[in-house]
Design a protein around this motif. Structure first.
Motif, mmCIF file in Angstrom:
data_model
loop_
_atom_site.group_PDB
_atom_site.id
_atom_site.type_symbol
_atom_site.label_atom_id
_atom_site.label_comp_id
_atom_site.label_asym_id
_atom_site.label_seq_id
_atom_site.Cartn_x
_atom_site.Cartn_y
_atom_site.Cartn_z
ATOM 1 N N ILE A 92 0.837 -1.198 0.000
ATOM 2 C CA ILE A 92 0.000 0.000 0.000
ATOM 3 C C ILE A 92 0.872 1.249 0.000
ATOM 4 C CG2 ILE A 92 -1.640 1.333 1.390
ATOM 5 C CD1 ILE A 92 -2.887 -1.318 2.250
ATOM 6 N N ALA A 109 2.502 1.740 -3.458
ATOM 7 C CA ALA A 109 1.531 2.276 -4.407
ATOM 8 C C ALA A 109 1.276 3.760 -4.140
ATOM 9 C CB ALA A 109 0.234 1.487 -4.319
ATOM 10 N N GLN A 110 1.222 4.137 -2.864
ATOM 11 C CA GLN A 110 1.021 5.541 -2.501
ATOM 12 C C GLN A 110 2.148 6.401 -3.061
ATOM 13 O OE1 GLN A 110 0.064 6.286 1.711
ATOM 14 N NE2 GLN A 110 1.556 7.953 1.695
ATOM 15 N N ASP A 125 -3.857 -6.301 5.924
ATOM 16 C CA ASP A 125 -3.666 -4.879 6.207
ATOM 17 C C ASP A 125 -4.229 -4.562 7.598
ATOM 18 O OD1 ASP A 125 -3.317 -2.135 6.046
ATOM 19 O OD2 ASP A 125 -5.157 -1.830 4.906
ATOM 20 N N TRP A 142 -1.439 -7.979 -4.721
ATOM 21 C CA TRP A 142 -1.171 -6.664 -5.302
ATOM 22 C C TRP A 142 -2.439 -6.064 -5.904
ATOM 23 C CZ3 TRP A 142 4.115 -6.386 -8.302
ATOM 24 C CH2 TRP A 142 5.161 -6.755 -7.433
ATOM 25 N N LYS A 179 -4.833 -2.032 -5.084
ATOM 26 C CA LYS A 179 -3.878 -0.983 -4.705
ATOM 27 C C LYS A 179 -3.803 0.097 -5.770
ATOM 28 C CE LYS A 179 -1.019 -3.854 -1.671
ATOM 29 N NZ LYS A 179 -1.963 -4.952 -1.578
#
Length: 441
Positions: free
Chosen positions: A164, A167-168, A291, A372, A375
């Motif tokens: 995460i 990706a951010q 998560d 994955w 995301k």
């Protein structure tokens, strides 16, 4: 197929530093960041049909590193034996490559639907395996294809980011490359002390994800060892949205509101066991990431991009999974393992890693799944439109659930298994699932 073997490097990679001064301090990692399991870089590969201005992308990286300045630092040992990040603005490594004789379509077709190959290593110089601390936290390479398309590879230290968080960062970089204002986007949260251990630490659970399997006999231990070792072959299994729905429907009578992940994880785990054929009384595990950003109390701060997950563990005998009723049995185990992860479990995991710095998950007879999907990686736009493909640079020993471009409900499972059962795994996973599509035609 050595499709990347002809990649040309006409210049050495350069260090890209933040475009403005950044805080110079030491960033302490959490126990989840610093665990032995994560001492490597996650290597992402994106294939785009469109052209990218490499100079603009490099400039955008310099700008986004102002906010994500730890990625421009260097990992090193801290005073207490834990690793830390020296936020010294030394820079991320940025390289360029050229594949003039290859188009994006040829790249994907020639790699059997983008199945990783060892030759792909040439698509990311500077992230080659060496000492863990010898690789910068962020290494990228932009490779231009003969058709005008682009391959972007990025290696991001897992100690700094989970999926995460990566990706951010990638989306923040993409916005900077598109000159999009970042005012309404969440700023990265750097501090890792929100996941500090308790004083004194307290391990309140058995934590089967870190416990060793027990084998019925020494002979079976040796036999099982041969099943799970040897050269690995990547198997790419694409489940359409219709496939996933059929798997959910199969579990519905026994598992209310079965999720796509629960159904697919159970199905792949069961197929993996049946293709390997271990002794029926062998206990096998499924480990998967959960998560914790909204499972801890209070929730992790918005923008937290460090490792915000723990491993859940489902366990069964191989015989129970291989039985005709194994599908819903596996799905129930996946659901139970996921529901076990709450604030108490997370704090216990953090404390366990405080007391056992060398703790590693039990991988002796385990399938590890990292998702994955969900995301937004399939929507990454660095100025060339959405990617044609998203996946890893190399095939790992764990299973990845990857997004399928243009099928938001579809999932590609990339699984590495010993060469002998690779074909059996594909048959076990996909047999009968196309019936639902035939019925709809």
């Amino acid at each position: 197929m050595d499709i990347a073997a002809d990649c040309e490097h006409r210049m050495e990679p350069v260090l890209v530093t933040p475009s403005q001064p950044t805080p110079a301090h030491t960033l302490c990692l959490s126990n989840l960041d610093d665990q032995c399991l994560l001492r490597f870089s996650v290597e992402y590969l994106f294939v785009f049909a469109g052209h990218v201005d490499v100079d603009a992308l490099r400039t955008a990286l310099s700008r986004v590193l102002v906010d994500y300045y730890p990625l421009a630092g260097r990992l090193g040992p801290g005073d207490d034996g834990k690793h830390v990040v020296d936020c010294n603005a030394e820079g991320a490594l940025f390289g360029e490559g050229f594949l003039p004789g290859l188009t994006a379509d040829e790249f994907l077709q020639g790699s059997a639907i983008a199945k990783p190959h060892e030759s792909w290593r040439k698509l990311l110089r500077g992230a080659e395996p060496q000492s863990f601390l010898g690789v910068p936290p962020l290494v990228v390479q932009v490779t231009r294809l003969g058709c005008g398309g682009t391959v972007l590879c990025a290696a991001i230290s897992h100690c700094l980011c989970d999926g995460i968080g990566a990706a951010q960062f990638l989306h923040a970089w993409a916005r900077a490359a598109r000159f999009e204002a970042a005012d309404h986007h969440v700023a990265p949260f750097h501090d890792r002390w929100v996941l500090r251990p308790r004083c004194p630490p307290c391990i309140a659970f058995e934590h089967q994800e870190y416990a060793m399997n027990s084998f019925p006999s020494g002979d079976e231990r040796a036999a099982t060892s041969s099943l799970f070792t040897g050269p690995l072959a990547p198997v790419s299994l694409t489940f359409t949205g219709a496939h996933v729905q059929r798997l959910k429907d199969r579990c519905a009578p026994w598992l209310e509101e079965c999720t796509s992940f629960e159904a697919l994880a159970a199905h792949v785990w069961r197929a993996w066991v049946r293709s390997l054929g271990p002794p029926s009384d062998l206990r096998v595990k499924l480990l998967f990431t959960v998560d914790i950003r909204r499972r801890v109390k209070p929730g992790l701060p918005e923008g937290y991009y460090g490792n915000g997950f723990v491993l859940a563990c489902a366990e069964s005998t191989a015989g129970q999974l291989a039985a005709p009723s194994g599908e819903h049995h596996a799905a129930r185990l996946v659901r139970a393992a996921k529901e076990m992860i709450d604030d108490d479990y997370v704090r216990s995991t953090v404390d366990l890693l405080e007391l056992r710095r060398d703790a590693m998950p039990d991988l002796s007879a385990s399938l590890v799944i990292s998702a994955w999907t969900r995301k937004g990686l399939e929507d990454l736009d660095i100025g060339a439109g959405r990617p044609l493909h998203v996946g890893p640079l190399t095939s790992e020993t764990y299973c990845l659930f990857l997004p399928v471009v243009d099928d938001p409900r579809g999932v590609t499972a990339l699984v590495s298994v010993p060469e002998a059962p690779a074909e059996r795994l594909e048959d076990r996973c996909l047999h009968g699932l196309d019936d639902v599509e035939n019925e709809e035609q």
